[in-house]
Design a protein around this motif. Structure first.
Motif, PDB file in Angstrom:
ATOM      1  N   CYS A 100       0.900  -1.139   0.000  1.00 27.23           N
ATOM      2  CA  CYS A 100       0.000   0.000   0.000  1.00 27.23           C
ATOM      3  C   CYS A 100       0.939   1.188   0.000  1.00 27.23           C
ATOM      4  CB  CYS A 100      -0.847   0.079   1.253  1.00 27.23           C
ATOM      5  SG  CYS A 100      -1.420  -1.495   1.788  1.00 27.23           S
ATOM      6  N   CYS A 101       0.759   2.066  -0.938  1.00 22.87           N
ATOM      7  CA  CYS A 101       1.578   3.272  -0.905  1.00 22.87           C
ATOM      8  C   CYS A 101       0.923   4.234   0.097  1.00 22.87           C
ATOM      9  CB  CYS A 101       1.734   3.835  -2.310  1.00 22.87           C
ATOM     10  SG  CYS A 101       2.661   2.722  -3.421  1.00 22.87           S
ATOM     11  N   HIS A 102       0.653   5.459  -0.285  1.00 27.15           N
ATOM     12  CA  HIS A 102      -0.050   6.357   0.644  1.00 27.15           C
ATOM     13  C   HIS A 102      -1.530   5.997   0.660  1.00 27.15           C
ATOM     14  CE1 HIS A 102       3.605   8.585  -0.450  1.00 27.15           C
ATOM     15  NE2 HIS A 102       3.529   9.079   0.766  1.00 27.15           N
ATOM     16  N   ASN A 103      -2.216   6.376   1.730  1.00 28.17           N
ATOM     17  CA  ASN A 103      -3.643   6.052   1.810  1.00 28.17           C
ATOM     18  C   ASN A 103      -4.504   7.147   1.160  1.00 28.17           C
ATOM     19  OD1 ASN A 103      -3.132   7.947   3.847  1.00 28.17           O
ATOM     20  ND2 ASN A 103      -4.663   7.116   5.243  1.00 28.17           N
ATOM     21  N   TYR A 104      -4.219   7.445  -0.098  1.00 32.71           N
ATOM     22  CA  TYR A 104      -5.016   8.447  -0.814  1.00 32.71           C
ATOM     23  C   TYR A 104      -6.462   7.984  -0.925  1.00 32.71           C
ATOM     24  CZ  TYR A 104      -0.377   9.678  -2.714  1.00 32.71           C
ATOM     25  OH  TYR A 104       0.942  10.003  -2.882  1.00 32.71           O
ATOM     26  N   SER A 105      -7.386   8.919  -0.899  1.00 35.73           N
ATOM     27  CA  SER A 105      -8.783   8.513  -1.070  1.00 35.73           C
ATOM     28  C   SER A 105      -9.060   8.143  -2.532  1.00 35.73           C
ATOM     29  CB  SER A 105      -9.734   9.597  -0.582  1.00 35.73           C
ATOM     30  OG  SER A 105      -9.545  10.771  -1.329  1.00 35.73           O
ATOM     31  N   ILE A 106      -8.353   8.790  -3.470  1.00 31.80           N
ATOM     32  CA  ILE A 106      -8.487   8.401  -4.873  1.00 31.80           C
ATOM     33  C   ILE A 106      -7.220   7.653  -5.269  1.00 31.80           C
ATOM     34  CG2 ILE A 106      -8.856   9.178  -7.248  1.00 31.80           C
ATOM     35  CD1 ILE A 106      -9.888  11.817  -6.110  1.00 31.80           C
ATOM     36  N   LYS A 107      -7.394   6.435  -5.719  1.00 26.64           N
ATOM     37  CA  LYS A 107      -6.270   5.619  -6.155  1.00 26.64           C
ATOM     38  C   LYS A 107      -5.517   6.344  -7.288  1.00 26.64           C
ATOM     39  CE  LYS A 107      -5.641   1.168  -8.536  1.00 26.64           C
ATOM     40  NZ  LYS A 107      -5.323   1.756  -9.864  1.00 26.64           N
ATOM     41  N   LYS A 125      -6.462  18.505  -6.598  1.00 27.16           N
ATOM     42  CA  LYS A 125      -6.452  17.705  -5.374  1.00 27.16           C
ATOM     43  C   LYS A 125      -5.571  16.467  -5.542  1.00 27.16           C
ATOM     44  CE  LYS A 125      -9.490  15.502  -2.055  1.00 27.16           C
ATOM     45  NZ  LYS A 125     -10.860  15.077  -1.763  1.00 27.16           N
ATOM     46  N   LEU A 126      -5.748  15.829  -6.671  1.00 28.52           N
ATOM     47  CA  LEU A 126      -4.978  14.621  -6.967  1.00 28.52           C
ATOM     48  C   LEU A 126      -3.474  14.920  -6.986  1.00 28.52           C
ATOM     49  CD1 LEU A 126      -6.358  11.884  -7.816  1.00 28.52           C
ATOM     50  CD2 LEU A 126      -5.591  12.405 -10.116  1.00 28.52           C
ATOM     51  N   SER A 129      -2.046  16.486  -3.529  1.00 32.29           N
ATOM     52  CA  SER A 129      -1.968  15.482  -2.462  1.00 32.29           C
ATOM     53  C   SER A 129      -0.733  14.608  -2.644  1.00 32.29           C
ATOM     54  CB  SER A 129      -3.213  14.594  -2.454  1.00 32.29           C
ATOM     55  OG  SER A 129      -4.351  15.391  -2.236  1.00 32.29           O
ATOM     56  N   ARG A 130      -0.440  14.250  -3.894  1.00 36.39           N
ATOM     57  CA  ARG A 130       0.773  13.466  -4.162  1.00 36.39           C
ATOM     58  C   ARG A 130       2.023  14.284  -3.844  1.00 36.39           C
ATOM     59  NH1 ARG A 130      -3.909  11.217  -5.287  1.00 36.39           N
ATOM     60  NH2 ARG A 130      -3.699   9.049  -5.862  1.00 36.39           N
ATOM     61  N   MET A 131       2.011  15.542  -4.252  1.00 34.43           N
ATOM     62  CA  MET A 131       3.203  16.356  -4.010  1.00 34.43           C
ATOM     63  C   MET A 131       3.438  16.561  -2.516  1.00 34.43           C
ATOM     64  SD  MET A 131       4.546  16.560  -6.869  1.00 34.43           S
ATOM     65  CE  MET A 131       5.997  17.274  -6.097  1.00 34.43           C
ATOM     66  N   TRP A 132       2.355  16.806  -1.786  1.00 32.64           N
ATOM     67  CA  TRP A 132       2.509  16.962  -0.338  1.00 32.64           C
ATOM     68  C   TRP A 132       3.056  15.673   0.264  1.00 32.64           C
ATOM     69  CZ3 TRP A 132       1.010  14.668   4.173  1.00 32.64           C
ATOM     70  CH2 TRP A 132       1.297  15.377   5.339  1.00 32.64           C
ATOM     71  N   GLU A 189      -4.887  16.616   0.504  1.00 32.12           N
ATOM     72  CA  GLU A 189      -5.307  15.554   1.404  1.00 32.12           C
ATOM     73  C   GLU A 189      -4.031  15.096   2.105  1.00 32.12           C
ATOM     74  OE1 GLU A 189      -8.063  12.405  -0.311  1.00 32.12           O
ATOM     75  OE2 GLU A 189      -6.077  11.638  -0.745  1.00 32.12           O
ATOM     76  N   TYR A 190      -4.057  15.056   3.414  1.00 29.11           N
ATOM     77  CA  TYR A 190      -2.832  14.709   4.140  1.00 29.11           C
ATOM     78  C   TYR A 190      -2.806  13.216   4.416  1.00 29.11           C
ATOM     79  CZ  TYR A 190      -2.802  19.703   4.389  1.00 29.11           C
ATOM     80  OH  TYR A 190      -2.836  21.014   4.038  1.00 29.11           O
ATOM     81  N   THR A 191      -1.895  12.534   3.768  1.00 22.91           N
ATOM     82  CA  THR A 191      -1.901  11.087   3.835  1.00 22.91           C
ATOM     83  C   THR A 191      -0.634  10.558   4.492  1.00 22.91           C
ATOM     84  OG1 THR A 191      -0.914  11.039   1.656  1.00 22.91           O
ATOM     85  CG2 THR A 191      -3.301  10.821   1.761  1.00 22.91           C
ATOM     86  N   VAL A 192      -0.698   9.323   4.904  1.00 20.74           N
ATOM     87  CA  VAL A 192       0.478   8.722   5.526  1.00 20.74           C
ATOM     88  C   VAL A 192       1.012   7.588   4.657  1.00 20.74           C
ATOM     89  CG1 VAL A 192      -0.210   9.310   7.866  1.00 20.74           C
ATOM     90  CG2 VAL A 192      -0.910   7.123   6.897  1.00 20.74           C
ATOM     91  N   PHE A 193       2.287   7.307   4.834  1.00 13.65           N
ATOM     92  CA  PHE A 193       2.979   6.244   4.103  1.00 13.65           C
ATOM     93  C   PHE A 193       3.472   5.262   5.150  1.00 13.65           C
ATOM     94  CE2 PHE A 193       6.805   4.509   1.996  1.00 13.65           C
ATOM     95  CZ  PHE A 193       6.310   4.230   0.735  1.00 13.65           C
ATOM     96  N   SER A 194       2.925   4.073   5.118  1.00 14.48           N
ATOM     97  CA  SER A 194       3.431   3.115   6.101  1.00 14.48           C
ATOM     98  C   SER A 194       4.516   2.292   5.447  1.00 14.48           C
ATOM     99  CB  SER A 194       2.305   2.235   6.637  1.00 14.48           C
ATOM    100  OG  SER A 194       1.738   1.526   5.576  1.00 14.48           O
ATOM    101  N   GLY A 195       5.476   1.913   6.241  1.00 12.57           N
ATOM    102  CA  GLY A 195       6.669   1.286   5.676  1.00 12.57           C
ATOM    103  C   GLY A 195       7.819   2.220   5.934  1.00 12.57           C
TER     104      GLY A 195
END
Ligand SMILES: *[C@@H]1O[C@H](CO)[C@@H](O)[C@H](O)[C@H]1NC(C)=O
Ligand SMILES: *[C@@H]1O[C@H](CO)[C@@H](O)[C@H](O)[C@H]1NC(C)=O
Ligand SMILES: *[C@@H]1O[C@H](CO)[C@@H](O)[C@H](O)[C@H]1NC(C)=O
Length: 252
Positions: A100-107, A125-126, A129-132, A189-195
């Motif tokens: 799972c990369c970031h938990n974006y709401s839009i894949k 937004k797309l 959110s990736r850039m952030w 959208e502030y997302t997290v990256f697990s790993g």
């Protein structure tokens, strides 16, 4: 200078290029887009596009180089000899299946077909959110690599370079989107990256997997950003050469 979405005549070349999708978006985005003439950005829109594209290209190359340099310097001969040939081949599939990369709401759309399902007004937004997400994740990678004893300097300097380039790209993209859409604040959208925790693992297969995961997820998202930059460029400069070429479809 405000951009207006004049209806392009549906010439053969244009239709060919726009692959019907931009025409769809155009309905969504009909009417002039606002732009703030006092925003004080010294670069023209064209210059912003140019610089942003150059940076995505740099980041893609640095990302490949990071993976290569890490493998050469951090992977033991034992792992290399025992597993590497199979492992490298399978790694891409493995990472893709398990990641799972970031938990974006839009894949993240991976190709033009998927990209065209996204409405034009969702682009900021797309993209933002990736850039952030990568602005943050690249910092975490750098901090983590620096904390690992014996990490090769070349790996660290590549990670640092990627972090810097991502931050620069973020600035160009913010300027571009502000010029095209008016204001884009609140569109992140502030997302997290697990790993990346396993990067510190003493099991080198785990740490290699995390590095590959970072590299894979970054590659997918930068590819997407690049695709949307090209699409936006086509919307802004409807008749530009870029759009009349097959670049977009080739890139997807
Ligand atoms: C343009 O930018 C200035 C400074 O950032 C801001 O004060 C102003 O409200 C903006 N105008 C529009 C129409 O967005
Ligand atoms: C991602 O996870 C974080 C932390 O759990 C949460 O704050 C955030 O809202 C999530 N984002 C999405 C888009 O689900
Ligand atoms: C992106 O990261 C840089 C530092 O790497 C930081 O200065 C900047 O504020 C970040 N941008 C955003 C919008 O968070």
């Amino acid at each position: 200078m405000p951009f207006s979405f004049s209806q392009p005549s549906p010439s053969g070349a244009l239709l060919l290029l726009l692959v019907s999708s931009l025409l769809l978006w155009e309905n969504v985005a009909s009417g002039p887009l606002s732009s703030n003439e006092t925003d004080g950005y010294p670069l023209s829109t064209n210059g912003l596009f140019h610089n942003a594209m150059r940076l995505t290209w740099n980041i893609k190359n640095l990302n490949m180089e990071l993976r290569r340099t890490y493998t050469v310097n951090q992977v033991s001969e034992k792992l290399y000899e025992n597993y590497m040939l199979d492992f490298i081949e399978d790694m891409e599939y493995l990472v893709k299946a398990l990641t799972c990369c970031h938990n974006y709401s839009i894949k993240t759309p991976e190709n033009l077909e998927e990209a065209q399902q996204i409405p034009f007004n969702e682009f900021p937004k797309l993209i933002l959110s990736r850039m952030w997400a990568w602005n943050e994740t690249s910092k975490i990678l750098l901090t983590t690599l620096r904390s690992i004893p014996g990490m090769h300097d070349d790996v660290i300097s590549l990670a640092k370079n990627i972090e810097t380039k991502l931050a620069e790209l973020f600035v160009y993209i913010q300027s571009l989107l502000n010029k095209i859409y008016g204001t884009t604040t609140g569109n992140v959208e502030y997302t997290v990256f697990s790993g990346l925790e396993d990067l510190k693992s003493s099991d080198e297969e785990f740490s290699l997997f995390d590095l590959c995961k970072f590299s894979y997820c970054l590659r997918v998202d930068i590819h997407m950003v690049e695709l949307y930059l090209k699409l936006l460029e086509c919307v802004v400069y409807v008749s530009s050469d870029v759009c009349l070429s097959k670049n977009i479809r080739d890139a997807s």
